[in-house]
Design a protein around this motif. Sequence first.
Motif, PDB file in Angstrom:
ATOM      1  N   ILE A   1       0.843  -1.211   0.000  1.00 44.50           N
ATOM      2  CA  ILE A   1       0.000   0.000   0.000  1.00 44.50           C
ATOM      3  C   ILE A   1       0.871   1.251   0.000  1.00 44.50           C
ATOM      4  N   GLY A   2       0.425   2.239  -0.741  1.00 45.86           N
ATOM      5  CA  GLY A   2       1.148   3.512  -0.767  1.00 45.86           C
ATOM      6  C   GLY A   2       0.196   4.624  -1.171  1.00 45.86           C
ATOM      7  N   ILE A   3       0.599   5.860  -0.898  1.00 39.40           N
ATOM      8  CA  ILE A   3      -0.232   7.004  -1.307  1.00 39.40           C
ATOM      9  C   ILE A   3       0.182   7.385  -2.719  1.00 39.40           C
ATOM     10  N   GLU A   4      -0.774   7.337  -3.637  1.00 35.71           N
ATOM     11  CA  GLU A   4      -0.487   7.713  -5.024  1.00 35.71           C
ATOM     12  C   GLU A   4      -0.627   9.216  -5.205  1.00 35.71           C
ATOM     13  N   ASN A   5      -1.690   9.765  -4.581  1.00 37.80           N
ATOM     14  CA  ASN A   5      -1.935  11.201  -4.746  1.00 37.80           C
ATOM     15  C   ASN A   5      -2.844  11.715  -3.626  1.00 37.80           C
ATOM     16  N   VAL A   6      -2.654  12.971  -3.306  1.00 37.43           N
ATOM     17  CA  VAL A   6      -3.560  13.637  -2.365  1.00 37.43           C
ATOM     18  C   VAL A   6      -4.179  14.792  -3.143  1.00 37.43           C
ATOM     19  N   SER A   7      -5.479  14.692  -3.390  1.00 40.33           N
ATOM     20  CA  SER A   7      -6.107  15.776  -4.163  1.00 40.33           C
ATOM     21  C   SER A   7      -6.459  16.913  -3.209  1.00 40.33           C
TER      22      SER A   7
ATOM     23  N   MET B   1      -7.827  19.384   2.046  1.00 45.24           N
ATOM     24  CA  MET B   1      -7.603  18.025   1.557  1.00 45.24           C
ATOM     25  C   MET B   1      -8.943  17.437   1.117  1.00 45.24           C
ATOM     26  N   ASP B   2      -9.019  17.068  -0.160  1.00 48.66           N
ATOM     27  CA  ASP B   2     -10.265  16.502  -0.675  1.00 48.66           C
ATOM     28  C   ASP B   2     -10.280  14.984  -0.543  1.00 48.66           C
ATOM     29  N   GLU B   3      -9.182  14.371  -0.986  1.00 49.45           N
ATOM     30  CA  GLU B   3      -9.185  12.903  -1.044  1.00 49.45           C
ATOM     31  C   GLU B   3      -7.753  12.375  -1.111  1.00 49.45           C
ATOM     32  N   ILE B   4      -7.547  11.228  -0.473  1.00 49.39           N
ATOM     33  CA  ILE B   4      -6.249  10.544  -0.585  1.00 49.39           C
ATOM     34  C   ILE B   4      -6.474   9.359  -1.516  1.00 49.39           C
TER      35      ILE B   4
ATOM     36  N   ALA C   1      -2.583   6.689   7.511  1.00 44.74           N
ATOM     37  CA  ALA C   1      -2.148   7.648   6.490  1.00 44.74           C
ATOM     38  C   ALA C   1      -3.130   8.809   6.394  1.00 44.74           C
ATOM     39  N   ARG C   2      -4.439   8.498   6.487  1.00 43.13           N
ATOM     40  CA  ARG C   2      -5.460   9.548   6.429  1.00 43.13           C
ATOM     41  C   ARG C   2      -5.296  10.510   7.612  1.00 43.13           C
ATOM     42  N   ILE C   3      -5.130   9.953   8.800  1.00 41.54           N
ATOM     43  CA  ILE C   3      -5.003  10.781  10.015  1.00 41.54           C
ATOM     44  C   ILE C   3      -3.756  11.664   9.929  1.00 41.54           C
ATOM     45  N   VAL C   4      -2.620  11.067   9.560  1.00 43.63           N
ATOM     46  CA  VAL C   4      -1.351  11.819   9.497  1.00 43.63           C
ATOM     47  C   VAL C   4      -1.422  12.927   8.450  1.00 43.63           C
ATOM     48  N   THR C   5      -1.980  12.600   7.267  1.00 42.84           N
ATOM     49  CA  THR C   5      -2.077  13.588   6.186  1.00 42.84           C
ATOM     50  C   THR C   5      -3.036  14.718   6.573  1.00 42.84           C
ATOM     51  N   GLU C   6      -4.171  14.344   7.149  1.00 42.71           N
ATOM     52  CA  GLU C   6      -5.153  15.348   7.565  1.00 42.71           C
ATOM     53  C   GLU C   6      -4.573  16.246   8.659  1.00 42.71           C
ATOM     54  N   ARG C   7      -3.851  15.636   9.586  1.00 42.05           N
ATOM     55  CA  ARG C   7      -3.225  16.422  10.675  1.00 42.05           C
ATOM     56  C   ARG C   7      -2.231  17.426  10.097  1.00 42.05           C
ATOM     57  N   GLU C   8      -1.464  16.980   9.084  1.00 43.29           N
ATOM     58  CA  GLU C   8      -0.491  17.868   8.425  1.00 43.29           C
ATOM     59  C   GLU C   8      -1.212  19.056   7.781  1.00 43.29           C
ATOM     60  N   PHE C   9      -2.365  18.774   7.151  1.00 42.78           N
ATOM     61  CA  PHE C   9      -3.142  19.844   6.524  1.00 42.78           C
ATOM     62  C   PHE C   9      -3.651  20.842   7.555  1.00 42.78           C
ATOM     63  N   TYR C  10      -4.144  20.336   8.678  1.00 41.62           N
ATOM     64  CA  TYR C  10      -4.650  21.240   9.719  1.00 41.62           C
ATOM     65  C   TYR C  10      -3.536  22.048  10.362  1.00 41.62           C
ATOM     66  N   THR C  11      -2.358  21.446  10.472  1.00 36.69           N
ATOM     67  CA  THR C  11      -1.209  22.178  11.024  1.00 36.69           C
ATOM     68  C   THR C  11      -0.812  23.303  10.079  1.00 36.69           C
ATOM     69  N   ARG C  12      -0.794  23.019   8.758  1.00 37.02           N
ATOM     70  CA  ARG C  12      -0.478  24.049   7.754  1.00 37.02           C
ATOM     71  C   ARG C  12      -1.547  25.137   7.734  1.00 37.02           C
ATOM     72  N   LYS C  13      -2.802  24.717   7.820  1.00 36.81           N
ATOM     73  CA  LYS C  13      -3.933  25.643   7.831  1.00 36.81           C
ATOM     74  C   LYS C  13      -3.799  26.591   9.022  1.00 36.81           C
ATOM     75  N   MET C  14      -3.487  26.011  10.190  1.00 37.37           N
ATOM     76  CA  MET C  14      -3.336  26.802  11.413  1.00 37.37           C
ATOM     77  C   MET C  14      -2.213  27.834  11.252  1.00 37.37           C
ATOM     78  N   ALA C  15      -1.079  27.408  10.673  1.00 40.33           N
ATOM     79  CA  ALA C  15       0.074  28.309  10.487  1.00 40.33           C
ATOM     80  C   ALA C  15      -0.274  29.451   9.531  1.00 40.33           C
ATOM     81  N   LEU C  16      -0.941  29.135   8.418  1.00 37.11           N
ATOM     82  CA  LEU C  16      -1.324  30.162   7.429  1.00 37.11           C
ATOM     83  C   LEU C  16      -2.316  31.163   8.031  1.00 37.11           C
TER      84      LEU C  16
END
Length: 201
Positions: A76-82, A96-99, A126-141
């Motif tokens: 299993i691997g992440i092909e794309n994060v839309s 984040m729309d979809e992994i 993978a969903r949790i980690v990616t989503e957390r990364e998005f929220y961390t970036r969102k918070m910083a911006l």
Amino acid sequence: MTIKFQYNRTSLHNLNKQLNIRLRALPTLKNKEAALRLEVKKAKDKSDDLDQQLKIKIHEQEISAGLWNEFLPELIGIENVSVSSRKIAGVSIPVMDEIIFKEKDFSLFSKPDWIPAGISFVKELARIVTEREFYTRKMALLDKSRKKTTQKVNLYEKVQIPGYEDAIRKIKRFLEDEENLSKSAQKIVKKRQQKQKATAG
């Protein structure tokens, strides 16, 4: 910040114009600041919540940690994060729309029967980690924009608006004094002319 002005009506008009622009903009800026502050808190809470979810998920698997030695990461691997973006209080934020995962085919007969559940578990992590990364970036911006907005509110409220008001007061006082002097001078001239007429007559 020193406000440059001249003691005349044109300068007074321009300063009034600048003051009104700031007075009109201030409530909007304050609302934006409050909205951004709220969104920063929401993003932080969501990031913390995802962090907690991640800890719980990992803790759940501690019992079966030995089994993971048999798991093949290449299955299993992440092909794309839309990703799309949306505006929050005028700030463009990634969403984040979809992994999209890439799964390798494998034989259920030659692999342990828990592998499909393992793949689902890895997907969830993978969903949790990616989503957390998005929220961390969102918070910083959002926080960066909030700080800029706060600076602008402070600049308007504590520096520019009082500065313009002070300059306007000074010009008005000067113009009033000038007008009073002019009236006094006119009265003196008038009295002098009346005196001259009286002595001449």
